[in-house]
Design a protein around this motif. Structure first.
Motif, short mmCIF file in Angstrom:
data_model
loop_
_atom_site.label_atom_id
_atom_site.label_comp_id
_atom_site.label_asym_id
_atom_site.label_seq_id
_atom_site.Cartn_x
_atom_site.Cartn_y
_atom_site.Cartn_z
N UNK A 1 -38.10 73.21 3.74
CA UNK A 1 -37.23 72.39 2.89
C UNK A 1 -35.97 73.18 2.50
N UNK A 2 -34.82 72.58 2.72
CA UNK A 2 -33.54 73.24 2.44
C UNK A 2 -33.38 73.58 0.96
N UNK A 3 -33.85 72.72 0.08
CA UNK A 3 -33.73 73.01 -1.37
C UNK A 3 -34.56 74.23 -1.73
N UNK A 4 -35.76 74.36 -1.17
CA UNK A 4 -36.58 75.53 -1.48
C UNK A 4 -35.96 76.80 -0.92
N UNK A 5 -35.37 76.70 0.27
CA UNK A 5 -34.68 77.89 0.81
C UNK A 5 -33.51 78.27 -0.08
N UNK A 6 -32.80 77.26 -0.58
CA UNK A 6 -31.68 77.52 -1.49
C UNK A 6 -32.17 78.17 -2.79
N UNK A 7 -33.29 77.69 -3.30
CA UNK A 7 -33.88 78.31 -4.50
C UNK A 7 -34.20 79.78 -4.25
N UNK A 8 -34.81 80.07 -3.10
CA UNK A 8 -35.11 81.46 -2.77
C UNK A 8 -33.84 82.30 -2.69
N UNK A 9 -32.80 81.74 -2.06
CA UNK A 9 -31.52 82.45 -1.97
C UNK A 9 -30.97 82.76 -3.36
N UNK A 10 -31.00 81.78 -4.25
CA UNK A 10 -30.49 81.98 -5.61
C UNK A 10 -31.29 83.05 -6.34
N UNK A 11 -32.61 82.97 -6.23
CA UNK A 11 -33.46 83.96 -6.91
C UNK A 11 -33.26 85.35 -6.32
N UNK B 1 -43.21 75.18 -7.59
CA UNK B 1 -44.67 75.15 -7.47
C UNK B 1 -45.10 75.33 -6.01
N UNK B 2 -44.36 74.71 -5.10
CA UNK B 2 -44.66 74.88 -3.67
C UNK B 2 -44.41 76.32 -3.25
N UNK B 3 -43.28 76.89 -3.69
CA UNK B 3 -42.96 78.28 -3.36
C UNK B 3 -43.99 79.23 -3.97
N UNK B 4 -44.45 78.92 -5.17
CA UNK B 4 -45.46 79.73 -5.83
C UNK B 4 -46.79 79.67 -5.07
N UNK B 5 -47.19 78.47 -4.66
CA UNK B 5 -48.44 78.31 -3.91
C UNK B 5 -48.39 79.07 -2.59
N UNK B 6 -47.21 79.21 -2.01
CA UNK B 6 -47.04 79.95 -0.76
C UNK B 6 -46.93 81.45 -1.00
N UNK B 7 -46.87 81.87 -2.26
CA UNK B 7 -46.76 83.29 -2.58
C UNK B 7 -45.36 83.84 -2.48
N UNK B 8 -44.37 82.96 -2.39
CA UNK B 8 -42.98 83.40 -2.24
C UNK B 8 -42.29 83.68 -3.57
N UNK B 9 -42.75 83.04 -4.64
CA UNK B 9 -42.22 83.28 -5.98
C UNK B 9 -43.38 83.30 -6.96
N UNK B 10 -43.10 83.82 -8.12
CA UNK B 10 -44.07 83.70 -9.22
C UNK B 10 -43.30 83.57 -10.51
N UNK B 11 -43.96 82.96 -11.46
CA UNK B 11 -43.34 82.77 -12.76
C UNK B 11 -44.02 83.64 -13.80
N UNK B 12 -43.22 84.16 -14.69
CA UNK B 12 -43.78 84.94 -15.81
C UNK B 12 -43.17 84.41 -17.10
N UNK B 13 -44.02 84.25 -18.08
CA UNK B 13 -43.59 83.71 -19.35
C UNK B 13 -42.89 84.79 -20.17
N UNK B 14 -41.71 84.44 -20.65
CA UNK B 14 -40.93 85.29 -21.55
C UNK B 14 -40.57 84.42 -22.75
N UNK B 15 -41.35 84.56 -23.80
CA UNK B 15 -41.16 83.68 -24.96
C UNK B 15 -41.54 82.26 -24.57
N UNK B 16 -40.61 81.33 -24.76
CA UNK B 16 -40.87 79.93 -24.41
C UNK B 16 -40.46 79.60 -22.98
N UNK B 17 -39.84 80.53 -22.30
CA UNK B 17 -39.33 80.29 -20.96
C UNK B 17 -40.29 80.84 -19.90
N UNK B 18 -40.22 80.24 -18.74
CA UNK B 18 -40.89 80.80 -17.56
C UNK B 18 -39.79 81.22 -16.61
#
Length: 117
Positions: free
Chosen positions: A21-31, A58-75
């Protein structure tokens, strides 16, 4: 196929699906370029809603490409480039196999050319 190879194949499948998916690739590029970011920050840089960004993450996370960590109220989400290793190994193996096959075809063609009629 051994269980560990099956697991690796499933992992490669999930990475390839995520990267299709192009949007997910763009998200990876941004990150990768900007470091850890929130879904809200990412959504401001894309032509999709925050909810869509969260679903893509969530799709990127399930694939192991990204992960989220909670910082206060934000992920905050960050890239895990090591998750691409199994996919890179698979792609290299496929490329090696094709190179071997093409070399065999070339040898067979050259051998056929050298045989007298």
């Amino acid at each position: 196929m051994t269980p560990e190879r099956r697991g690796e194949a499933e992992f490669v499948d999930s990475v390839l699906v995520a990267l299709a998916d192009a949007t997910r690739r763009h998200l990876l590029d941004l990150l990768a370029a900007q470091g850890e970011l929130t879904a809200t920050t990412l959504a401001k840089q894309l032509p999709v809603s925050r909810q869509a960004v969260v679903k893509h993450l969530a799709v990127l996370n399930a694939a192991g490409l990204v992960s989220g960590s909670r910082v206060g109220r934000e992920v905050r989400y960050g890239v895990h480039p090591a998750a691409l290793d199994a996919t890179v190994r698979w792609m290299a193996a496929v490329a090696t196999d094709w190179d071997r096959r093409l070399a065999n075809i070339k040898r067979a063609a050259e051998s056929a050319d050298q045989k007298p009629d």
